[in-house]
Design a protein around this motif. Structure first.
Motif, PDB file in Angstrom:
ATOM      1  N   GLU A   1       0.952  -1.109  -0.077  1.00 28.10           N
ATOM      2  CA  GLU A   1       0.022  -0.111  -0.142  1.00 28.10           C
ATOM      3  C   GLU A   1       0.994   1.282  -0.089  1.00 28.10           C
TER       4      GLU A   1
ATOM      5  N   TRP B   1       0.746   4.248  -2.700  1.00 30.10           N
ATOM      6  CA  TRP B   1       0.371   5.629  -2.356  1.00 30.10           C
ATOM      7  C   TRP B   1       1.397   6.458  -2.981  1.00 30.10           C
TER       8      TRP B   1
ATOM      9  N   SER C   1       0.845   7.019  -6.478  1.00 35.45           N
ATOM     10  CA  SER C   1      -0.532   7.786  -6.911  1.00 35.45           C
ATOM     11  C   SER C   1       0.153   9.294  -6.597  1.00 35.45           C
ATOM     12  N   GLU C   2       0.837   9.752  -5.628  1.00 39.69           N
ATOM     13  CA  GLU C   2       1.105  10.932  -5.441  1.00 39.69           C
ATOM     14  C   GLU C   2       2.106  11.576  -6.381  1.00 39.69           C
TER      15      GLU C   2
ATOM     16  N   LYS D   1       6.830  13.745   1.506  1.00 41.02           N
ATOM     17  CA  LYS D   1       6.054  12.478   1.096  1.00 41.02           C
ATOM     18  C   LYS D   1       7.027  11.227   0.638  1.00 41.02           C
TER      19      LYS D   1
ATOM     20  N   HIS E   1       7.497   8.008   2.957  1.00 41.01           N
ATOM     21  CA  HIS E   1       7.753   6.757   2.261  1.00 41.01           C
ATOM     22  C   HIS E   1       9.002   5.856   2.724  1.00 41.01           C
TER      23      HIS E   1
ATOM     24  N   ASP F   1      -5.141   7.140  -6.838  1.00 43.89           N
ATOM     25  CA  ASP F   1      -5.877   6.903  -5.775  1.00 43.89           C
ATOM     26  C   ASP F   1      -6.315   7.829  -4.871  1.00 43.89           C
TER      27      ASP F   1
ATOM     28  N   LEU G   1      -6.731   6.602  -1.085  1.00 42.64           N
ATOM     29  CA  LEU G   1      -5.508   6.192  -0.487  1.00 42.64           C
ATOM     30  C   LEU G   1      -4.620   7.445  -0.198  1.00 42.64           C
ATOM     31  N   GLU G   2      -4.669   8.574  -1.012  1.00 41.53           N
ATOM     32  CA  GLU G   2      -4.017   9.921  -0.922  1.00 41.53           C
ATOM     33  C   GLU G   2      -4.505  10.511   0.604  1.00 41.53           C
TER      34      GLU G   2
ATOM     35  N   MET H   1      -3.803   8.788   3.859  1.00 44.79           N
ATOM     36  CA  MET H   1      -2.186   8.622   4.144  1.00 44.79           C
ATOM     37  C   MET H   1      -1.929  10.138   4.754  1.00 44.79           C
TER      38      MET H   1
END
Length: 392
Positions: A26, A30, A33-34, A65, A70, A146, A149-150, A153
């Motif tokens: 995940e 994420w 996606s970002e 991020k 991450h 997503d 999901l963003e 988070m």
């Protein structure tokens, strides 16, 4: 440098088959996606001739991020475990972020990004262009974005920021475990979002549990006052009227503006969350903060077991620093010998496997007296201990 260190250790060259996004963890999905959200925003700002906005977007992505979230959450995937799909996924994800950030940043930082691009590409051979300035600008892939999901988070990052601020305020070290936080929730959506990132929060905040309470619970008393910094420029002469109304807000009114984001003072005046400051009264043994429409209460009571665990983490930190000072490789196994210390006896006994696992120690021995290569290390609260570390 983090990527290069571990990629060189594991011999990662991006030669493995691409792991599909849906099969990645995940945290990888994420950040990808970002990344695609970032590419779209950066392209729009370049087309509007706004390089300053581009640089700020890239800076926020790389620092807040990619690096502080991450990589921090994924670091064990790089330095522990076998070279299998999860570790390869971590490398492929980080590589893609570095490569695409380099390309989208190259118009405003041409020389550094050229070097980064070449360092990556000389090993992987993924790009056909010999220079970053001859490569194609990445396209944002909407299918990889997503939003849910963003958002999830983002909530986790906000809660983390608030709890770390409370720790700092109380001077409670992050390495010191605490028992729990309480979070008032007003609906199932927020509870579901927090539950889905619970493991991340427990790890990042170094707490044992999260307790949910209802938003109207009497445990936490909310307070509200006008924010004159925003009210003045917005409403001018009506500022005093609004401040008077805010002072009369009931618990229901506070809940309404938190949930809906705005409040109708009268038919001509509507204020939003930025126009007020909401806080929660502290309760004995807890520290409370309200921000971003979220309230958290941190249990700052430290039991004997929590204190022992905190000292074990401090000892691990000092041993890791000694490893660096001795220029040990990150994969080197070690033998630890410590001098007998009454204050640390239970700490070592009860946390032995944790200390050895974190420091790559094959053994940890307690002796009456160290002679040869003794290093005195200071922990916390006036506690120090003699340590000897040898590479196996």
């Amino acid at each position: 440098s983090f990527f290069a260190l571990y990629a060189n250790i594991d011999g990662f060259t991006y030669s493995e088959e691409e792991i599909p996004l849906e099969k990645r963890t995940e945290i990888d999905r994420w950040i990808i996606s970002e990344l695609n959200t970032l590419i779209a925003e950066v392209e729009n700002n370049y087309e509007d001739y706004e390089p300053t906005k581009v640089s700020r977007l890239v800076q926020d992505f790389v620092i807040n991020k990619l690096s502080n979230w991450h990589i921090r959450l994924s670091r064990r995937r790089f330095w522990k475990g076998e070279y299998k799909s999860d570790k390869i996924s971590a490398y492929q994800t980080l590589y893609e972020c570095l490569e695409k950030v380099a390309i989208i940043s190259s118009p405003i930082t041409p020389f550094f990004m050229e070097q980064l691009y070449k360092d990556l590409n000389e090993v992987s051979g993924k790009q056909k262009s010999e220079s970053i300035h001859l490569s194609a600008f990445p396209k944002s892939d909407e299918s990889k974005i997503d939003r849910e999901l963003e958002q999830k988070m983002d909530v986790a990052q906000k809660i983390t920021t608030m709890v770390l601020s409370l720790r700092k305020k109380e001077r409670v070290r992050v390495r010191q475990p605490l028992q729990k936080i309480m979070i008032p929730v007003s609906g199932d959506k927020m509870k579901t979002q927090i539950n889905s990132v619970q493991d991340i929060l427990l790890s990042e905040l170094n707490i044992k549990e999260i307790e949910f309470i209802s938003a109207d619970s009497e445990i936490l008393t909310k307070q509200i006052k006008a924010n004159f910094k925003t009210l003045g420029p917005k409403f001018g002469k009506d500022m005093k009227l609004i401040a008077s109304k805010v002072n009369q807000f009931t618990a229901e009114d506070i809940k309404k503006i938190e949930v809906e984001g705005n409040f109708v003072v009268n038919q001509d005046i509507t204020i939003d969350l930025s126009d007020v400051e909401i806080s929660s009264a502290d309760i004995p043994g807890w520290q409370v903060m309200s921000q971003y429409g979220i309230t958290v209460a941190l249990d700052i009571t430290i039991s004997d077991n929590l204190q022992e665990e905190g000292l074990a983490r401090e000892l691990v930190n000092r041993i890791q620093n000694i490893r660096k000072d001795k220029d040990f490789e990150v994969t080197d196994k070690i033998k630890i010998t410590v001098e007998k210390n009454e204050a640390m006896e239970n700490v070592i006994t009860n946390n032995l496997s944790y200390i050895c696992g974190e420091t790559l120690a094959n053994s940890l021995e307690v002796v009456e007296k160290l002679k040869n290569e003794k290093i005195d290390v200071d922990l916390v609260d006036g506690i120090s201990i003699g340590v000897e570390i040898k590479k196996i």
